[in-house]
Design an enzyme around this catalytic site. Structure first.
Site, PDB file in Angstrom:
ATOM      1  N   ASP A   1       0.935  -1.194  -0.037  1.00  0.00           N
ATOM      2  CA  ASP A   1       0.052  -0.190  -0.064  1.00  0.00           C
ATOM      3  C   ASP A   1       0.797   1.365   0.168  1.00  0.00           C
ATOM      4  OD1 ASP A   1      -2.358   1.333   0.021  1.00  0.00           O
ATOM      5  OD2 ASP A   1      -2.849   1.211   2.228  1.00  0.00           O
TER       6      ASP A   1
ATOM      7  N   LEU B   1      11.822 -20.062  -4.621  1.00  0.00           N
ATOM      8  CA  LEU B   1      10.823 -19.455  -4.098  1.00  0.00           C
ATOM      9  C   LEU B   1       9.498 -19.361  -4.938  1.00  0.00           C
ATOM     10  CD1 LEU B   1      11.102 -16.069  -2.173  1.00  0.00           C
ATOM     11  CD2 LEU B   1       9.802 -16.117  -4.340  1.00  0.00           C
TER      12      LEU B   1
ATOM     13  N   HIS C   1       2.699   3.345  -8.871  1.00  0.00           N
ATOM     14  CA  HIS C   1       2.501   2.031  -9.234  1.00  0.00           C
ATOM     15  C   HIS C   1       3.785   1.549  -9.840  1.00  0.00           C
ATOM     16  CE1 HIS C   1      -1.115   2.130  -7.544  1.00  0.00           C
ATOM     17  NE2 HIS C   1      -2.066   2.785  -8.427  1.00  0.00           N
TER      18      HIS C   1
HETATM   19  C1  FPP Z   1      -2.181   0.425  -3.196  1.00  0.00           C
HETATM   20  O1  FPP Z   1      -1.719   1.413  -3.095  1.00  0.00           O
HETATM   21  C2  FPP Z   1      -1.650  -0.622  -4.250  1.00  0.00           C
HETATM   22  C3  FPP Z   1      -2.297  -0.992  -5.312  1.00  0.00           C
HETATM   23  C4  FPP Z   1      -3.637  -1.044  -5.167  1.00  0.00           C
HETATM   24  C5  FPP Z   1      -1.660  -1.723  -6.202  1.00  0.00           C
HETATM   25  C6  FPP Z   1      -0.272  -2.471  -5.858  1.00  0.00           C
HETATM   26  C7  FPP Z   1       0.505  -2.736  -7.198  1.00  0.00           C
HETATM   27  C8  FPP Z   1       1.935  -2.507  -7.369  1.00  0.00           C
HETATM   28  C9  FPP Z   1       2.757  -2.743  -6.180  1.00  0.00           C
HETATM   29  C10 FPP Z   1       2.562  -2.805  -8.552  1.00  0.00           C
HETATM   30  C11 FPP Z   1       1.840  -3.419  -9.648  1.00  0.00           C
HETATM   31  C12 FPP Z   1       2.023  -5.183  -9.339  1.00  0.00           C
HETATM   32  C13 FPP Z   1       2.698  -5.980 -10.122  1.00  0.00           C
HETATM   33  C14 FPP Z   1       2.834  -7.431  -9.626  1.00  0.00           C
HETATM   34  C15 FPP Z   1       3.107  -5.585 -11.331  1.00  0.00           C
HETATM   35  P1  FPP Z   1      -2.783   2.587  -3.435  1.00  0.00           P
HETATM   36  O2  FPP Z   1      -2.903   3.090  -4.958  1.00  0.00           O
HETATM   37  O3  FPP Z   1      -3.978   2.647  -2.759  1.00  0.00           O
HETATM   38  O4  FPP Z   1      -1.865   3.859  -2.582  1.00  0.00           O
HETATM   39  P2  FPP Z   1      -2.482   4.985  -1.821  1.00  0.00           P
HETATM   40  O5  FPP Z   1      -3.349   4.311  -0.583  1.00  0.00           O
HETATM   41  O6  FPP Z   1      -1.516   5.866  -1.355  1.00  0.00           O
HETATM   42  O7  FPP Z   1      -3.579   5.748  -2.537  1.00  0.00           O
END
Ligand code: FPP
Length: 257
Positions: free
Chosen positions: A32, A143, A49
């Site tokens: 997150d 892994l 992201h």
């Molecule tokens: C939450 O942060 C994160 C997500 C909804 C997406 C997680 C994705 C990645 C780390 C990259 C893509 C993954 C792969 C495997 C290619 P948020 O956007 O909710 O952050 P915020 O709470 O600060 O708005």
């Protein structure tokens, strides 16, 4: 007498003392804070992201240096489909790029890739790429990296129940093992440790059945900044936890009258 061991070795020894040599077999991560990371830099959310995806390899390396066998990442939840279409599209593209770019690294490092969630909800071209990567890495016995994409914990349970009912297993024969065997995670051990970055302290529909006895670790660090030393801190904290699974520890038993 001065300590003449190389610094890296000294660090590993300190770490091993901190964890008591107890490392989790399966670590699951709620990645997150990508959005906030980007916002603080006046960048679009997609850049957050992207930075988050780039961070994955950094942390995987550290996990296998510690001999952790299973890592599961929450990349896209069933609820994330409700985000703006541009963000959904950028996450879908990122997953595709991640798989393509990292294929060589998976093979070189003996990583087995798994997908957890509704593959059929993804665009067909991405389904094909994911299936090909899973097939190509299925014999790797290092892994196991599971990526949850279009995954929700409640949906996992509903889907499992549908499969159980469809296979006409009588109600009295349904056990915890039956449910385990019909979840997306069938065959995987339950997570021992869940790490959530970026400050919130909840599971957000992540592996809710599987995490019944997982240790939870929360940190304020945003996912793109979560690095090797943060992993060591999380593992050291895990090493200090007393896992009881509803029982008494042998030391407590001695005190029972
Ligand atoms: C939450 O942060 C994160 C997500 C909804 C997406 C997680 C994705 C990645 C780390 C990259 C893509 C993954 C792969 C495997 C290619 P948020 O956007 O909710 O952050 P915020 O709470 O600060 O708005």
């Amino acid at each position: 007498m001065p300590n003449t061991k190389p610094e890296a070795l000294q660090k590993e020894e300190i770490f091993s003392k901190l964890t008591g040599g107890r490392v989790p077999g399966h670590v699951a991560i709620i990645m997150d804070g990508n959005g906030r990371w980007a916002q603080e830099r006046n960048l679009p959310r997609a850049a957050g992201h992207r930075a988050g995806a780039e961070n994955i390899w950094r942390i995987l390396e550290r996990f296998w240096e510690h001999g952790i066998g299973y890592v599961t990442l929450y990349a896209f939840s069933t609820e994330n489909w409700n985000r703006p279409q541009t963000e959904v599209r950028s996450l879908i593209r990122l997953l595709d790029r991640f798989i393509k770019n990292e294929m060589d690294t998976f093979q070189k490092n003996n990583v087995q890739l798994k997908h957890l969630g509704h593959l059929e909800q993804l665009p067909l071209w991405l389904q094909n790429h994911i299936e090909a990567a899973i097939e190509a890495t299925k014999e790797n016995d290092g892994l196991v990296l599971s990526i949850c994409f279009s995954y929700g914990g409640r949906d996992d349970l509903v889907t499992a129940l549908q499969k159980i009912i469809d296979s006409e297993i009588p109600a009295h024969a349904v056990s915890e093992e039956t449910i385990h065997n019909h979840l997306f995670t069938a065959g995987l051990p339950d997570p021992d440790l869940v790490i959530r970055t970026a400050g919130d302290q909840r599971l957000s529909n992540f592996l809710i059945w599987q995490c019944a006895y997982a240790e939870l670790y929360f940190t304020d660090t945003y996912w793109p900044d979560f690095g090797r030393e943060d992993i060591d801190l999380a593992l050291a904290e895990y090493g200090r936890r007393k896992r009881k699974f509803g029982r008494l520890l042998p030391s407590d038993e001695k005190r029972v009258p």
